[in-house]
Design a protein around this motif. Structure first.
Motif, PDB file in Angstrom:
ATOM      1  N   VAL A  63       0.858  -1.189   0.000  1.00  9.93           N
ATOM      2  CA  VAL A  63       0.000   0.000   0.000  1.00  9.93           C
ATOM      3  C   VAL A  63       0.889   1.233   0.000  1.00  9.93           C
ATOM      4  N   THR A  64       0.668   2.130  -0.948  1.00  3.89           N
ATOM      5  CA  THR A  64       1.388   3.396  -0.908  1.00  3.89           C
ATOM      6  C   THR A  64       0.427   4.495  -0.486  1.00  3.89           C
ATOM      7  N   ILE A  65       0.881   5.263   0.503  1.00  2.00           N
ATOM      8  CA  ILE A  65       0.101   6.393   0.991  1.00  2.00           C
ATOM      9  C   ILE A  65       0.787   7.665   0.527  1.00  2.00           C
ATOM     10  N   ILE A  66       0.025   8.535  -0.096  1.00  2.00           N
ATOM     11  CA  ILE A  66       0.588   9.798  -0.576  1.00  2.00           C
ATOM     12  C   ILE A  66       0.177  10.878   0.408  1.00  2.00           C
ATOM     13  N   GLY A  67       1.172  11.441   1.092  1.00  2.00           N
ATOM     14  CA  GLY A  67       0.878  12.437   2.125  1.00  2.00           C
ATOM     15  C   GLY A  67       1.126  11.835   3.492  1.00  2.00           C
ATOM     16  N   ARG A  68       1.576  12.671   4.424  1.00  2.00           N
ATOM     17  CA  ARG A  68       1.974  12.140   5.736  1.00  2.00           C
ATOM     18  C   ARG A  68       1.459  13.010   6.873  1.00  2.00           C
ATOM     19  N   SER A  69       0.250  13.546   6.685  1.00  2.00           N
ATOM     20  CA  SER A  69      -0.332  14.401   7.722  1.00  2.00           C
ATOM     21  C   SER A  69      -0.744  13.572   8.924  1.00  2.00           C
ATOM     22  N   LYS A  70      -0.871  14.253  10.070  1.00  2.00           N
ATOM     23  CA  LYS A  70      -1.317  13.536  11.268  1.00  2.00           C
ATOM     24  C   LYS A  70      -2.796  13.167  11.172  1.00  2.00           C
ATOM     25  N   VAL A  71      -3.519  13.826  10.272  1.00  2.00           N
ATOM     26  CA  VAL A  71      -4.946  13.572  10.127  1.00  2.00           C
ATOM     27  C   VAL A  71      -5.199  12.312   9.298  1.00  2.00           C
ATOM     28  N   VAL A  72      -4.445  12.117   8.243  1.00  2.00           N
ATOM     29  CA  VAL A  72      -4.694  10.985   7.345  1.00  2.00           C
ATOM     30  C   VAL A  72      -3.454  10.097   7.144  1.00  2.00           C
ATOM     31  N   GLY A  73      -2.423  10.641   6.525  1.00  2.00           N
ATOM     32  CA  GLY A  73      -1.295   9.808   6.088  1.00  2.00           C
ATOM     33  C   GLY A  73      -0.658   9.015   7.214  1.00  2.00           C
ATOM     34  N   LEU A  74      -0.274   9.709   8.266  1.00  2.00           N
ATOM     35  CA  LEU A  74       0.414   9.030   9.371  1.00  2.00           C
ATOM     36  C   LEU A  74      -0.456   7.944  10.012  1.00  2.00           C
ATOM     37  N   PRO A  75      -1.656   8.280  10.513  1.00  2.00           N
ATOM     38  CA  PRO A  75      -2.431   7.220  11.177  1.00  2.00           C
ATOM     39  C   PRO A  75      -2.831   6.095  10.223  1.00  2.00           C
ATOM     40  N   THR A  76      -3.060   6.412   8.956  1.00  2.00           N
ATOM     41  CA  THR A  76      -3.424   5.353   8.015  1.00  2.00           C
ATOM     42  C   THR A  76      -2.250   4.402   7.826  1.00  2.00           C
ATOM     43  N   SER A  77      -1.047   4.956   7.753  1.00  2.00           N
ATOM     44  CA  SER A  77       0.130   4.091   7.585  1.00  2.00           C
ATOM     45  C   SER A  77       0.297   3.183   8.799  1.00  2.00           C
ATOM     46  N   LEU A  78       0.031   3.711   9.985  1.00  2.00           N
ATOM     47  CA  LEU A  78       0.197   2.907  11.205  1.00  2.00           C
ATOM     48  C   LEU A  78      -0.903   1.852  11.322  1.00  2.00           C
ATOM     49  N   LEU A  79      -2.122   2.242  10.981  1.00  2.00           N
ATOM     50  CA  LEU A  79      -3.250   1.301  11.089  1.00  2.00           C
ATOM     51  C   LEU A  79      -3.095   0.161  10.075  1.00  2.00           C
ATOM     52  N   LEU A  80      -2.651   0.493   8.872  1.00  2.00           N
ATOM     53  CA  LEU A  80      -2.437  -0.549   7.849  1.00  2.00           C
ATOM     54  C   LEU A  80      -1.380  -1.542   8.308  1.00  2.00           C
ATOM     55  N   GLN A  81      -0.345  -1.037   8.976  1.00  2.00           N
ATOM     56  CA  GLN A  81       0.710  -1.946   9.439  1.00  2.00           C
ATOM     57  C   GLN A  81       0.190  -2.901  10.515  1.00  2.00           C
ATOM     58  N   ARG A  82      -0.767  -2.443  11.293  1.00  2.00           N
ATOM     59  CA  ARG A  82      -1.382  -3.360  12.270  1.00  2.00           C
ATOM     60  C   ARG A  82      -2.107  -4.494  11.552  1.00  2.00           C
ATOM     61  N   HIS A  83      -2.533  -4.234  10.305  1.00  2.00           N
ATOM     62  CA  HIS A  83      -3.219  -5.273   9.529  1.00  2.00           C
ATOM     63  C   HIS A  83      -2.252  -5.974   8.565  1.00  2.00           C
ATOM     64  N   HIS A  84      -0.961  -5.843   8.846  1.00  3.04           N
ATOM     65  CA  HIS A  84       0.077  -6.589   8.137  1.00  3.04           C
ATOM     66  C   HIS A  84       0.221  -6.217   6.670  1.00  3.04           C
ATOM     67  N   ALA A  85      -0.197  -5.001   6.319  1.00  3.51           N
ATOM     68  CA  ALA A  85       0.111  -4.508   4.973  1.00  3.51           C
ATOM     69  C   ALA A  85       1.576  -4.076   4.927  1.00  3.51           C
ATOM     70  N   THR A  86       2.107  -4.018   3.727  1.00 12.75           N
ATOM     71  CA  THR A  86       3.439  -3.456   3.487  1.00 12.75           C
ATOM     72  C   THR A  86       3.220  -2.009   3.074  1.00 12.75           C
ATOM     73  N   VAL A  87       3.751  -1.081   3.838  1.00 13.90           N
ATOM     74  CA  VAL A  87       3.363   0.315   3.638  1.00 13.90           C
ATOM     75  C   VAL A  87       4.545   1.184   3.195  1.00 13.90           C
ATOM     76  N   SER A  88       4.310   1.972   2.148  1.00 11.55           N
ATOM     77  CA  SER A  88       5.247   3.026   1.754  1.00 11.55           C
ATOM     78  C   SER A  88       4.535   4.360   1.904  1.00 11.55           C
ATOM     79  N   VAL A  89       5.251   5.333   2.447  1.00  9.15           N
ATOM     80  CA  VAL A  89       4.675   6.680   2.581  1.00  9.15           C
ATOM     81  C   VAL A  89       5.478   7.632   1.701  1.00  9.15           C
ATOM     82  N   ILE A  90       4.812   8.247   0.722  1.00  8.95           N
ATOM     83  CA  ILE A  90       5.507   9.201  -0.131  1.00  8.95           C
ATOM     84  C   ILE A  90       4.935  10.589   0.099  1.00  8.95           C
ATOM     85  N   HIS A  91       5.703  11.591  -0.288  1.00  3.73           N
ATOM     86  CA  HIS A  91       5.309  12.966   0.020  1.00  3.73           C
ATOM     87  C   HIS A  91       5.992  13.923  -0.936  1.00  3.73           C
TER      88      HIS A  91
END
Lengths: 270, 270
Positions: free
Chosen positions: B139-167
């Motif tokens: 899963v690639t997340i575009i954007g790393r705000s505390k409202v969306v990007g950051l928590p989404t990246s952390l929540l996805l990792q709890r569900h064992h996704a492989t996460v990349s965060v780009i910005h």
């Protein structure tokens, strides 16, 4: 600091059980303290002690004004609740940076954690010392532990790296590492990262310390990293060895965290 | 809940200033509450009020036992210290999940945050409802705000996704998105993600809501996402529209967080 300010920083370590690897890590930490003039205190508890006895040890160090950092050597024996014991460590003595408030403040870029995981700081320090620019670079971290993978991914994002975190469930991990400028491996799997996993000129940091059998060694085993060094060294532009790479820098970061904590207490912060 | 347990959950919203977009978001939240029987309280403060007045509003809601969730609509006017104001929200009423302790407990997979960001939960809910498996997926997340990007990246990792965060600093973002099974965009840049950024069959979640001029619209502008929908729809196997995609689900998650909070207070948690 003793000469300049009349104070000595103090680090307290709680070691439970008799795991050879944990004993040796603790020895390195105590030795590190001695070398730089930090007072070290060690509480050793038997493998079969109770959770409450460990918490009591931690609490005593929390209350001791000569102690500025408290850490519990992991892993704990399986019958213990690691979370409960780590929760007992004072936020302002959490030199390992495992407290959820320190982790949350690390994740939120506008905030400042009191402490950041020593292994994560060590990885960044190695990159900085080698003059490697992080802004926008694609860094893949292999492993997502709270000790290395997680805090390193968060710290790198504060420095504007593009971070991918891969782990045991990742499909085609080598595809992601091959697209990365920097690969940091903390998977705990010997020789996981082969030369073919790397882009030509990639920078490789190997945080793995995996015991592999070696009859030629005095102990019957030796430590090896996650990266197949012989292959990777031909592809990478820079690579850390195991042992001798990240490990000693991690100890240095622990000492730095302890010093920072003492400076905060004595009002000597930068 | 009122009929079943004799209690009504309550959500309090603090709105500062007269930004049209903020006013419309708050309207949606209040309307959502009405639809499901959650009591809503709204404190509206003028743009030129002081930080302390905002903190006082928050404190009053913290102390009000009929309120189970408190949120401050962001962004705040520039002269205010956002962190200070968000810090004033009680940890156990932090339905937006922005408190560093909630973020830290989200990041540490063995722990459980009291609240998780509504937008992050909305993204996951959309994936789950569409029967999309996350384990190991890139899963690639575009954007790393505390409202969306950051928590989404952390929540996805709890569900064992492989996460990349780009910005914004990422070199070759399209190379990383093209290697991803799922792309979640929360960059705030209209039409950033083109069809050529996507792998055939990728799943696309568009969290962007960007105003673009549109003389044909009643307001002179319309909202558009980060993804160039017309192009992406030909490549993606599933895609959310803007408006009407993530937005309403985010509101639903806010109501769910408020309900969970009330259930915790009244001892009705699952």
């Amino acid at each position: 600091m003793k000469n300049a300010a009349g104070h000595v920083p103090g680090l307290a370590v709680v070691l439970v059980g008799d795991r050879k690897d944990s004993q040796s890590y603790v020895r390195f930490k105590v030795k590190g303290c001695e070398e730089v003039g930090i007072k070290s205190l060690l509480a050793e508890l038997p493998r079969n002690c109770t959770e409450d006895e460990v918490v009591d040890s931690v609490s005593r160090f929390n209350e001791d004004p000569s102690v500025h950092g408290v850490l519990v050597q992991l892993p704990l024996p399986q019958h213990m609740d690691e979370e409960k014991i780590l929760n007992a460590i004072s936020l302002d003595k959490d030199v390992d940076g495992f407290h959820p408030l320190n982790v949350g403040n690390l994740a939120l870029r506008s905030r400042k954690p009191l402490f950041v995981s020593c292994a994560a700081k060590a990885c960044l320090e190695l990159l900085f010392q080698s003059g490697i620019d992080l802004m926008g670079k694609h860094v893949t971290i292999i492993g997502r532990s709270k000790v290395v993978g997680l805090p390193t991914s968060l710290l790198l994002q504060r420095h504007h790296a593009t971070v991918s975190v891969i782990h045991a469930f990742t499909e085609n991990p080598e595809e992601i590492t091959r697209g990365s400028d920097i690969v940091i491996s903390a998977a705990g799997v010997a020789n996981l990262v082969r030369g073919s996993w790397l882009k030509q000129g990639a920078v490789v940091i190997d945080v793995g310390t995996n015991p592999v059998e070696d009859p030629a060694s005095d102990f019957g085993y030796r430590l090896t990293g996650d990266v197949c060094f012989e292959e990777a060294v031909n592809v990478a532009s820079a690579i850390t060895p195991v042992p001798g790479g990240v490990g000693p820098v991690t100890i240095a970061m622990l000492l730095a965290n302890t010093l920072d904590s003492a400076k905060r207490v004595y009002g000597l912060s930068d």
